[in-house]
Motif scaffolding. Structure first.
Motif, PDB file in Angstrom:
ATOM      1  N   MET A   1       0.855  -1.173   0.000  1.00 44.55           N
ATOM      2  CA  MET A   1       0.000   0.000   0.000  1.00 44.55           C
ATOM      3  C   MET A   1       0.899   1.233   0.000  1.00 44.55           C
ATOM      4  SD  MET A   1      -2.694   1.253   2.994  1.00 44.55           S
ATOM      5  CE  MET A   1      -2.371  -0.183   3.934  1.00 44.55           C
ATOM      6  N   GLU A   2       0.553   2.177  -0.852  1.00 40.70           N
ATOM      7  CA  GLU A   2       1.299   3.426  -0.941  1.00 40.70           C
ATOM      8  C   GLU A   2       0.498   4.554  -0.305  1.00 40.70           C
ATOM      9  OE1 GLU A   2       2.835   4.452  -4.732  1.00 40.70           O
ATOM     10  OE2 GLU A   2       3.279   2.373  -5.236  1.00 40.70           O
ATOM     11  N   LEU A   3       1.210   5.538   0.243  1.00 37.34           N
ATOM     12  CA  LEU A   3       0.570   6.650   0.937  1.00 37.34           C
ATOM     13  C   LEU A   3      -0.392   7.408   0.025  1.00 37.34           C
ATOM     14  CD1 LEU A   3       0.152   8.433   3.404  1.00 37.34           C
ATOM     15  CD2 LEU A   3       2.214   9.696   2.745  1.00 37.34           C
ATOM     16  N   ASN A   4       0.012   7.713  -1.200  1.00 33.12           N
ATOM     17  CA  ASN A   4      -0.859   8.487  -2.095  1.00 33.12           C
ATOM     18  C   ASN A   4      -2.147   7.748  -2.409  1.00 33.12           C
ATOM     19  OD1 ASN A   4       0.835  10.696  -2.212  1.00 33.12           O
ATOM     20  ND2 ASN A   4       1.924   9.941  -4.006  1.00 33.12           N
ATOM     21  N   ASP A   5      -2.065   6.446  -2.606  1.00 33.99           N
ATOM     22  CA  ASP A   5      -3.260   5.633  -2.847  1.00 33.99           C
ATOM     23  C   ASP A   5      -4.160   5.642  -1.612  1.00 33.99           C
ATOM     24  OD1 ASP A   5      -4.832   3.677  -4.381  1.00 33.99           O
ATOM     25  OD2 ASP A   5      -4.179   2.274  -2.815  1.00 33.99           O
ATOM     26  N   PHE A   6      -3.542   5.520  -0.437  1.00 36.73           N
ATOM     27  CA  PHE A   6      -4.285   5.539   0.813  1.00 36.73           C
ATOM     28  C   PHE A   6      -5.001   6.878   1.006  1.00 36.73           C
ATOM     29  CE2 PHE A   6      -4.413   6.322   5.447  1.00 36.73           C
ATOM     30  CZ  PHE A   6      -5.282   5.307   5.799  1.00 36.73           C
ATOM     31  N   ILE A   7      -4.301   7.973   0.731  1.00 37.28           N
ATOM     32  CA  ILE A   7      -4.899   9.308   0.874  1.00 37.28           C
ATOM     33  C   ILE A   7      -6.099   9.452  -0.061  1.00 37.28           C
ATOM     34  CG2 ILE A   7      -4.523  11.783   0.480  1.00 37.28           C
ATOM     35  CD1 ILE A   7      -1.603  11.307   1.442  1.00 37.28           C
ATOM     36  N   GLU A   8      -5.963   8.972  -1.286  1.00 38.75           N
ATOM     37  CA  GLU A   8      -7.059   9.064  -2.258  1.00 38.75           C
ATOM     38  C   GLU A   8      -8.289   8.296  -1.779  1.00 38.75           C
ATOM     39  OE1 GLU A   8      -7.879   7.355  -6.683  1.00 38.75           O
ATOM     40  OE2 GLU A   8      -5.950   8.350  -6.357  1.00 38.75           O
ATOM     41  N   LYS A   9      -8.090   7.072  -1.306  1.00 37.52           N
ATOM     42  CA  LYS A   9      -9.210   6.254  -0.827  1.00 37.52           C
ATOM     43  C   LYS A   9      -9.796   6.849   0.461  1.00 37.52           C
ATOM     44  CE  LYS A   9      -8.273   2.082  -3.255  1.00 37.52           C
ATOM     45  NZ  LYS A   9      -8.636   2.652  -4.509  1.00 37.52           N
ATOM     46  N   PHE A  10      -8.938   7.401   1.318  1.00 37.18           N
ATOM     47  CA  PHE A  10      -9.375   8.062   2.542  1.00 37.18           C
ATOM     48  C   PHE A  10     -10.281   9.242   2.187  1.00 37.18           C
ATOM     49  CE2 PHE A  10      -9.100  10.714   6.265  1.00 37.18           C
ATOM     50  CZ  PHE A  10      -8.930   9.842   7.324  1.00 37.18           C
ATOM     51  N   ALA A  11      -9.853  10.050   1.230  1.00 35.56           N
ATOM     52  CA  ALA A  11     -10.606  11.245   0.822  1.00 35.56           C
ATOM     53  C   ALA A  11     -11.972  10.876   0.248  1.00 35.56           C
ATOM     54  CB  ALA A  11      -9.805  12.048  -0.191  1.00 35.56           C
ATOM     55  N   GLU A  12     -12.076   9.735  -0.387  1.00 36.32           N
ATOM     56  CA  GLU A  12     -13.348   9.299  -0.970  1.00 36.32           C
ATOM     57  C   GLU A  12     -14.430   9.082   0.087  1.00 36.32           C
ATOM     58  OE1 GLU A  12     -12.426   5.807  -3.241  1.00 36.32           O
ATOM     59  OE2 GLU A  12     -11.379   6.949  -4.790  1.00 36.32           O
ATOM     60  N   GLN A  13     -14.051   8.943   1.335  1.00 35.04           N
ATOM     61  CA  GLN A  13     -15.017   8.719   2.400  1.00 35.04           C
ATOM     62  C   GLN A  13     -15.699  10.011   2.843  1.00 35.04           C
ATOM     63  OE1 GLN A  13     -15.427   5.422   2.731  1.00 35.04           O
ATOM     64  NE2 GLN A  13     -13.719   5.449   1.280  1.00 35.04           N
ATOM     65  N   PHE A  14     -15.197  11.138   2.361  1.00 37.46           N
ATOM     66  CA  PHE A  14     -15.739  12.452   2.696  1.00 37.46           C
ATOM     67  C   PHE A  14     -16.486  12.989   1.486  1.00 37.46           C
ATOM     68  CE2 PHE A  14     -12.336  11.672   5.577  1.00 37.46           C
ATOM     69  CZ  PHE A  14     -12.647  12.341   6.742  1.00 37.46           C
ATOM     70  N   GLU A  15     -17.783  13.158   1.614  1.00 38.00           N
ATOM     71  CA  GLU A  15     -18.605  13.566   0.477  1.00 38.00           C
ATOM     72  C   GLU A  15     -18.553  15.063   0.193  1.00 38.00           C
ATOM     73  OE1 GLU A  15     -22.541  12.088   1.078  1.00 38.00           O
ATOM     74  OE2 GLU A  15     -21.834  10.028   1.328  1.00 38.00           O
ATOM     75  N   GLU A  16     -18.398  15.888   1.214  1.00 38.95           N
ATOM     76  CA  GLU A  16     -18.508  17.331   1.034  1.00 38.95           C
ATOM     77  C   GLU A  16     -17.184  18.067   1.117  1.00 38.95           C
ATOM     78  OE1 GLU A  16     -21.447  18.707   3.799  1.00 38.95           O
ATOM     79  OE2 GLU A  16     -22.906  17.231   3.122  1.00 38.95           O
ATOM     80  N   THR A  17     -16.116  17.373   1.447  1.00 38.97           N
ATOM     81  CA  THR A  17     -14.810  18.012   1.610  1.00 38.97           C
ATOM     82  C   THR A  17     -14.012  17.864   0.312  1.00 38.97           C
ATOM     83  OG1 THR A  17     -14.859  17.411   3.961  1.00 38.97           O
ATOM     84  CG2 THR A  17     -12.746  18.101   3.060  1.00 38.97           C
ATOM     85  N   GLU A  18     -13.431  18.964  -0.142  1.00 43.35           N
ATOM     86  CA  GLU A  18     -12.628  18.965  -1.375  1.00 43.35           C
ATOM     87  C   GLU A  18     -11.450  17.996  -1.253  1.00 43.35           C
ATOM     88  OE1 GLU A  18     -12.622  20.607  -4.396  1.00 43.35           O
ATOM     89  OE2 GLU A  18     -14.656  21.199  -3.902  1.00 43.35           O
ATOM     90  N   ASN A  19     -11.258  17.174  -2.258  1.00 42.44           N
ATOM     91  CA  ASN A  19     -10.157  16.209  -2.259  1.00 42.44           C
ATOM     92  C   ASN A  19      -8.793  16.886  -2.189  1.00 42.44           C
ATOM     93  OD1 ASN A  19     -11.977  14.155  -2.359  1.00 42.44           O
ATOM     94  ND2 ASN A  19     -11.549  13.569  -4.468  1.00 42.44           N
ATOM     95  N   ALA A  20      -8.696  18.111  -2.686  1.00 46.76           N
ATOM     96  CA  ALA A  20      -7.420  18.819  -2.734  1.00 46.76           C
ATOM     97  C   ALA A  20      -6.831  19.099  -1.356  1.00 46.76           C
ATOM     98  CB  ALA A  20      -7.580  20.124  -3.499  1.00 46.76           C
ATOM     99  N   ILE A  21      -7.655  19.130  -0.324  1.00 43.59           N
ATOM    100  CA  ILE A  21      -7.117  19.437   1.006  1.00 43.59           C
ATOM    101  C   ILE A  21      -6.499  18.211   1.684  1.00 43.59           C
ATOM    102  CG2 ILE A  21      -8.809  21.270   1.347  1.00 43.59           C
ATOM    103  CD1 ILE A  21      -9.702  19.248   3.735  1.00 43.59           C
ATOM    104  N   PHE A  22      -6.709  17.032   1.117  1.00 43.98           N
ATOM    105  CA  PHE A  22      -6.204  15.817   1.738  1.00 43.98           C
ATOM    106  C   PHE A  22      -4.750  15.575   1.352  1.00 43.98           C
ATOM    107  CE2 PHE A  22     -10.762  15.202   1.812  1.00 43.98           C
ATOM    108  CZ  PHE A  22     -10.968  14.699   3.083  1.00 43.98           C
ATOM    109  N   THR A  23      -3.891  15.622   2.380  1.00 43.46           N
ATOM    110  CA  THR A  23      -2.473  15.295   2.239  1.00 43.46           C
ATOM    111  C   THR A  23      -2.111  14.418   3.433  1.00 43.46           C
ATOM    112  OG1 THR A  23      -1.625  17.134   3.578  1.00 43.46           O
ATOM    113  CG2 THR A  23      -2.019  17.579   1.224  1.00 43.46           C
ATOM    114  N   GLY A  24      -0.889  13.982   3.474  1.00 42.10           N
ATOM    115  CA  GLY A  24      -0.446  13.198   4.618  1.00 42.10           C
ATOM    116  C   GLY A  24      -0.550  13.967   5.920  1.00 42.10           C
ATOM    117  N   ASN A  25      -0.399  15.290   5.838  1.00 40.15           N
ATOM    118  CA  ASN A  25      -0.424  16.128   7.041  1.00 40.15           C
ATOM    119  C   ASN A  25      -1.814  16.597   7.450  1.00 40.15           C
ATOM    120  OD1 ASN A  25       2.396  16.032   7.381  1.00 40.15           O
ATOM    121  ND2 ASN A  25       2.647  17.634   5.850  1.00 40.15           N
TER     122      ASN A  25
END
Length: 74
Positions: A1-25
């Motif tokens: 599992m890679e961090l970027n893939d994890f962040i992308e899948k993590f962000a998909e769980q949020f319906e109203e939050t912009e994907n662009a704000i999701f980073t490792g930090n």
């Protein structure tokens, strides 16, 4: 599992939050959309996508997406 893939899948769980704000930090618990239902979605995503059973302690002790990623990769 890679961090970027994890962040992308993590962000998909949020319906109203912009994907662009999701980073490792990103401190996911400070997001307006973070609720116990979102936490359950994260747990289900990890089980479905990565076959990982997340311990509630791992989620409670993590603040950022990268911290959670590191905990589940131990």
């Amino acid at each position: 599992m890679e961090l970027n893939d994890f962040i992308e899948k993590f962000a998909e769980q949020f319906e109203e939050t912009e994907n662009a704000i999701f980073t490792g930090n990103t401190n996911f618990k400070e997001l307006d959309e973070w609720t116990s239902l979102t936490a359950l979605s994260i747990i289900a995503m990890l089980d479905e996508e990565y076959n990982i059973s997340l311990k509630s302690d791992d989620l409670l002790k993590s603040s950022t997406i990268e911290e959670l990623f590191e905990r589940i990769n131990k």
